[in-house]
Design a protein around this motif. Structure first.
Motif, PDB file in Angstrom:
ATOM      1  N   UNK A 106      -3.031  24.130  41.701  1.00 32.91           N
ATOM      2  CA  UNK A 106      -3.524  24.108  40.489  1.00 32.91           C
ATOM      3  C   UNK A 106      -4.949  23.924  40.218  1.00 32.91           C
ATOM      4  N   UNK A 107      -5.455  23.091  40.749  1.00 36.52           N
ATOM      5  CA  UNK A 107      -6.894  22.398  40.707  1.00 36.52           C
ATOM      6  C   UNK A 107      -7.976  23.567  41.230  1.00 36.52           C
ATOM      7  N   UNK A 108      -7.652  24.253  42.245  1.00 36.09           N
ATOM      8  CA  UNK A 108      -8.514  25.061  42.960  1.00 36.09           C
ATOM      9  C   UNK A 108      -8.518  26.332  42.117  1.00 36.09           C
ATOM     10  N   UNK A 109      -7.370  26.847  41.708  1.00 34.05           N
ATOM     11  CA  UNK A 109      -7.415  27.810  40.855  1.00 34.05           C
ATOM     12  C   UNK A 109      -8.076  27.683  39.630  1.00 34.05           C
ATOM     13  N   UNK A 110      -8.009  26.469  38.981  1.00 32.25           N
ATOM     14  CA  UNK A 110      -8.608  26.094  37.736  1.00 32.25           C
ATOM     15  C   UNK A 110     -10.207  26.023  37.681  1.00 32.25           C
ATOM     16  N   UNK A 111     -10.635  25.400  39.054  1.00 31.88           N
ATOM     17  CA  UNK A 111     -12.020  25.335  39.154  1.00 31.88           C
ATOM     18  C   UNK A 111     -12.543  26.727  39.481  1.00 31.88           C
ATOM     19  N   UNK A 141     -20.592  19.421  36.009  1.00 31.81           N
ATOM     20  CA  UNK A 141     -20.090  18.188  36.339  1.00 31.81           C
ATOM     21  C   UNK A 141     -18.914  17.646  35.630  1.00 31.81           C
ATOM     22  N   UNK A 142     -19.274  17.480  34.423  1.00 28.73           N
ATOM     23  CA  UNK A 142     -18.387  17.085  33.345  1.00 28.73           C
ATOM     24  C   UNK A 142     -17.001  18.173  33.379  1.00 28.73           C
ATOM     25  N   UNK A 148     -10.195  18.959  37.148  1.00 28.34           N
ATOM     26  CA  UNK A 148      -9.528  18.533  38.305  1.00 28.34           C
ATOM     27  C   UNK A 148      -8.435  17.550  37.928  1.00 28.34           C
ATOM     28  N   UNK A 149      -9.023  16.634  36.880  1.00 29.19           N
ATOM     29  CA  UNK A 149      -8.042  15.700  36.245  1.00 29.19           C
ATOM     30  C   UNK A 149      -6.995  16.285  35.347  1.00 29.19           C
ATOM     31  N   UNK A 150      -7.216  17.369  34.761  1.00 25.93           N
ATOM     32  CA  UNK A 150      -6.476  17.878  33.889  1.00 25.93           C
ATOM     33  C   UNK A 150      -5.077  18.940  34.955  1.00 25.93           C
ATOM     34  N   UNK A 151      -5.589  19.398  36.117  1.00 28.27           N
ATOM     35  CA  UNK A 151      -4.869  20.110  37.267  1.00 28.27           C
ATOM     36  C   UNK A 151      -3.637  18.846  37.630  1.00 28.27           C
ATOM     37  N   UNK A 152      -4.065  17.642  37.804  1.00 34.11           N
ATOM     38  CA  UNK A 152      -3.128  16.823  38.477  1.00 34.11           C
ATOM     39  C   UNK A 152      -2.444  15.950  37.452  1.00 34.11           C
ATOM     40  N   UNK A 153      -2.746  15.920  36.042  1.00 35.77           N
ATOM     41  CA  UNK A 153      -2.027  15.595  35.124  1.00 35.77           C
ATOM     42  C   UNK A 153      -1.064  16.417  34.197  1.00 35.77           C
ATOM     43  N   UNK A 184      -4.792   7.319  41.484  1.00 34.50           N
ATOM     44  CA  UNK A 184      -5.940   7.308  42.615  1.00 34.50           C
ATOM     45  C   UNK A 184      -6.516   8.675  42.784  1.00 34.50           C
ATOM     46  N   UNK A 185      -5.913   9.823  43.123  1.00 32.40           N
ATOM     47  CA  UNK A 185      -6.402  11.003  43.181  1.00 32.40           C
ATOM     48  C   UNK A 185      -7.407  11.498  41.991  1.00 32.40           C
ATOM     49  N   UNK A 186      -6.825  11.140  40.545  1.00 31.98           N
ATOM     50  CA  UNK A 186      -8.023  11.737  39.571  1.00 31.98           C
ATOM     51  C   UNK A 186      -9.109  10.681  39.620  1.00 31.98           C
ATOM     52  N   UNK A 187      -8.849   9.415  39.818  1.00 38.33           N
ATOM     53  CA  UNK A 187     -10.218   8.435  39.721  1.00 38.33           C
ATOM     54  C   UNK A 187     -11.082   8.798  40.965  1.00 38.33           C
ATOM     55  N   UNK A 188     -10.560   9.230  42.058  1.00 38.83           N
ATOM     56  CA  UNK A 188     -11.468   9.410  43.235  1.00 38.83           C
ATOM     57  C   UNK A 188     -12.187  10.684  42.875  1.00 38.83           C
ATOM     58  N   UNK A 189     -11.711  11.680  42.442  1.00 41.41           N
ATOM     59  CA  UNK A 189     -12.329  12.862  42.086  1.00 41.41           C
ATOM     60  C   UNK A 189     -13.311  12.610  41.061  1.00 41.41           C
ATOM     61  N   UNK A 190     -13.271  11.879  40.173  1.00 46.19           N
ATOM     62  CA  UNK A 190     -14.247  11.522  38.994  1.00 46.19           C
ATOM     63  C   UNK A 190     -15.156  10.734  39.534  1.00 46.19           C
ATOM     64  N   UNK A 191     -14.904   9.769  40.330  1.00 44.63           N
ATOM     65  CA  UNK A 191     -16.236   8.916  40.929  1.00 44.63           C
ATOM     66  C   UNK A 191     -16.845   9.790  42.065  1.00 44.63           C
ATOM     67  N   UNK A 192     -16.153  10.633  42.712  1.00 42.81           N
ATOM     68  CA  UNK A 192     -17.095  11.455  43.689  1.00 42.81           C
ATOM     69  C   UNK A 192     -18.143  12.474  42.921  1.00 42.81           C
ATOM     70  N   UNK A 193     -17.600  12.966  41.548  1.00 49.31           N
ATOM     71  CA  UNK A 193     -18.405  13.807  41.051  1.00 49.31           C
ATOM     72  C   UNK A 193     -19.405  13.294  40.615  1.00 49.31           C
ATOM     73  N   UNK A 194     -19.362  12.047  39.690  1.00 50.95           N
ATOM     74  CA  UNK A 194     -20.361  11.210  39.022  1.00 50.95           C
ATOM     75  C   UNK A 194     -21.220  10.860  40.191  1.00 50.95           C
ATOM     76  N   UNK A 195     -20.869  10.282  41.337  1.00 47.59           N
ATOM     77  CA  UNK A 195     -21.802   9.868  42.227  1.00 47.59           C
ATOM     78  C   UNK A 195     -22.964  10.875  42.779  1.00 47.59           C
TER      79      UNK A 195
END
Length: 296
Positions: free
Chosen positions: A75-80, A218-219, A225-230, A276-287
């Motif tokens: 879902x995340x890959x297709x959405x990206x 980035x936003x 990604x968050x939407x795909x995992x939610x 954890x997945x959504x937080x990690x994805x967000x932190x990585x992108x923001x960094x």
């Protein structure tokens, strides 16, 4: 000095209500969910029973959990690809090649799906995918592709992809509009200079448009990604996780575990994994975004 302290006290009084709401309704539930994931309990349990990491070990041996996780990743890959990549290309084309009046009309057309309720959109696509009267199979028959006709939501190989397709239809217009706003903020002088230097439309897109809309990209990557995992509503409306759990995602498997199997501790463990997945994805992108900002 007294005036400065008074100003800080007044500012704290304004900030305190919002801070309390955030702590009570966001951070406390997160911490409580993580705590309860180490317990075995149900809605009718007199008292939760501590089980340590047993719920997480159960996740590792649960084939439905891994199927759901794989569906979320797909879902995340297709959405990206569609909601970020294709939306950026579509926004650039609209800004570069379409006149102002037609552009306004196309904006409206693309944005309409985003304001449709997810439940209504799911029911609409259920009708489109119907194996007997659905427009998808009728179209395939009309163009001579009868061999491709089948039950899209009833086939384990196509159910989740059919749901994902509906989601892209509903969301791509919204992200396209956001990219168009970002592109409109790029100074026209940059494109004029690139044209003088001999750069064509495609080269200008890669050397000017893409770098200049990096913050918006980035936003949208984080949000997508968050939407795909939610994801939850579209799957529940269209397939309910079936057939044979083939279209389960983490959100629907969490619901199934909590409210159908009455295994709240296991559901809390799934919720922790999603967090954890959504937080990690967000932190990585923001960094990464912060590093690019420092480098430039």
């Amino acid at each position: 000095m007294v005036g400065r302290l008074r100003a800080r006290a007044n500012a704290s009084m304004w900030v305190a209500p919002a801070l309390i709401l955030v702590l009570v309704f966001i951070y406390y539930p997160i911490i409580e969910n993580v705590r309860l994931s180490f317990f075995s309990w149900s809605a009718f349990s007199p008292e939760p029973r501590p089980v340590g990491l047993d719920n997480y070990r159960a996740l590792g041996s649960d084939p439905v959990f891994w199927r759901a996780l794989g569906n979320n990743i797909g879902y995340a890959v297709v959405s990206l690809v569609f909601q970020v990549g294709l939306a950026l290309v579509l926004a650039a084309v609209l800004e570069a090649y379409v006149g102002r009046r037609l552009r306004g009309l196309l904006r409206t057309i693309y944005f309409i799906p985003a304001v449709i309720s997810i439940t209504v959109a799911g029911m609409l696509f259920q009708f489109l995918y119907d194996p007997h009267i659905g427009l998808v199979n009728r179209f395939l028959g009309a163009v001579g592709l009868d061999s491709l006709q089948h039950s899209w939501l009833g086939d384990q190989d196509t159910a989740i992809w059919s749901v994902i397709a509906m989601s892209q239809w509903q969301s791509i217009g919204y992200t396209t509009m956001l990219f168009m706003v970002a592109i409109q903020r790029i100074p026209a002088e940059l494109y004029e200079s690139a044209h003088v230097d001999g750069a064509g439309r495609i080269r200008s897109f890669f050397v000017i448009t893409v770098p200049m809309v990096r913050e918006m990209t980035t936003l949208l990557v984080v949000v997508t990604i968050s939407g795909a995992f939610l994801a939850f509503n579209e799957v529940m409306v269209m397939t309910g996780g079936g057939p044979a759990n083939s279209s389960q995602v983490l959100g629907t498997w969490l619901y199934h575990s909590a409210f159908l199997n009455d295994d709240m501790g296991y559901a809390a463990a799934i919720a922790t994994v999603i967090f954890v997945i959504t937080l990690a994805a967000s932190v990585i992108q923001l960094i990464r975004a912060q590093r690019r900002r420092v480098e430039t």
